[in-house]
Design an enzyme around this catalytic site. Structure first.
Site, PDB file in Angstrom:
ATOM      1  N   GLU A 112      29.740  45.764  67.298  1.00  0.00           N
ATOM      2  CA  GLU A 112      30.275  46.121  68.609  1.00  0.00           C
ATOM      3  C   GLU A 112      31.370  47.185  68.486  1.00  0.00           C
ATOM      4  O   GLU A 112      32.351  47.004  67.760  1.00  0.00           O
ATOM      5  CB  GLU A 112      30.830  44.880  69.314  1.00  0.00           C
ATOM      6  CG  GLU A 112      29.806  43.774  69.547  1.00  0.00           C
ATOM      7  CD  GLU A 112      28.692  44.165  70.510  1.00  0.00           C
ATOM      8  OE1 GLU A 112      28.798  45.227  71.165  1.00  0.00           O
ATOM      9  OE2 GLU A 112      27.700  43.408  70.604  1.00  0.00           O
ATOM     10  N   CYS A 151      32.644  36.288  74.506  1.00  0.00           N
ATOM     11  CA  CYS A 151      32.675  37.136  73.310  1.00  0.00           C
ATOM     12  C   CYS A 151      33.457  38.423  73.576  1.00  0.00           C
ATOM     13  O   CYS A 151      34.373  38.775  72.827  1.00  0.00           O
ATOM     14  CB  CYS A 151      31.257  37.470  72.861  1.00  0.00           C
ATOM     15  SG  CYS A 151      30.379  36.108  72.076  1.00  0.00           S
ATOM     16  N   HIS A 154      27.932  40.701  66.925  1.00  0.00           N
ATOM     17  CA  HIS A 154      27.010  39.720  67.492  1.00  0.00           C
ATOM     18  C   HIS A 154      25.868  39.464  66.517  1.00  0.00           C
ATOM     19  O   HIS A 154      25.326  40.413  65.930  1.00  0.00           O
ATOM     20  CB  HIS A 154      26.449  40.214  68.816  1.00  0.00           C
ATOM     21  CG  HIS A 154      27.253  39.795  70.008  1.00  0.00           C
ATOM     22  ND1 HIS A 154      27.883  40.683  70.847  1.00  0.00           N
ATOM     23  CD2 HIS A 154      27.546  38.558  70.483  1.00  0.00           C
ATOM     24  CE1 HIS A 154      28.511  40.016  71.809  1.00  0.00           C
ATOM     25  NE2 HIS A 154      28.323  38.729  71.603  1.00  0.00           N
TER      26      HIS A 154
END
Length: 211
Positions: free
Chosen positions: A81, A144, A168
């Protein structure tokens, strides 16, 4: 000895396990070498409490690197991410029954933060080992992303020396037995992948933006 903090979440949405905690827990006390050790911390899948637990762990450990892990059911690759968004829009309630919609993580924070992990170097290292991974530009709008933004906000305001970011992970094979055509990845592969990101994060500089 330098410390690396790895976080994972408790199970949520009716699942009995969470990939992120299975991987993080497997890495607890793993030592890259005589100079670096890993500490794992489980976070509650609860909007407010996850940030409190994260900040407490960072305050106690003073890590050089923080890598947060989350579960992304349906993904076939690791998602590195890049962007933590200051936006919450929970599609389901968290484990405390909270379901904030159209709200902010930090009322006076910027719209987004970039991860300061060396994501491109990590991606290259993973691909060299034939581990499926890709750069992701959205961590969603659930717990998250909320915790990822909270981490980067804390780094910006209190711990500028920390490298931090979020990954993730796909489901584990045992989670998709009754989910036909849903991708998964073996625990051993996921553990190896996170070890690669840890090592790369300690050795490489954060990504530099081209201006």
């Amino acid at each position: 000895m330098a410390k690396v903090l790895i976080t994972g979440f408790e199970p949520f949405a009716g699942e009995s396990i969470n990939t992120s905690w299975q991987v993080a827990n497997a890495l607890h006390h793993w030592q890259l070498d005589d100079e670096v050790s890993v500490v794992a911390q489980q976070l509650p899948c609860v909007f407010k409490q996850c940030l409190l637990s994260l900040e407490q762990a960072i305050n106690q450990l003073k890590p050089a690197v923080v890598i947060m892990l989350g579960q992304a059911g349906g993904c076939a690759q690791l998602q590195l991410e890049k962007i933590a968004s200051n936006y919450i829009d929970a599609h389901i309630a968290d484990n405390a029954g909270q379901q904030p919609r159209n709200s902010l993580t930090a009322s006076h924070g910027p719209a987004a933060y970039f991860s300061n992990l060396p994501l491109h170097a990590s991606l290259n290292a993973l691909q060299l080992q034939h581990i499926p991974a890709q750069l992701s530009l959205s961590a969603g709008s659930y717990v998250c992303n909320h915790s990822f933004y909270g981490l980067m906000h804390l780094i910006k305001n209190q711990y500028a020396s920390i490298k931090g970011g979020f990954i993730h992970l796909p489901y584990l094979p045992e989670q998709v037995i009754h989910k036909p055509n849903t991708p998964s990845m073996a625990l051993t592969t996921l553990i190896s992948a996170v070890q690669i990101v840890i090592e790369t994060s300690l050795q490489q500089r954060p990504d530099q933006l081209v201006t």
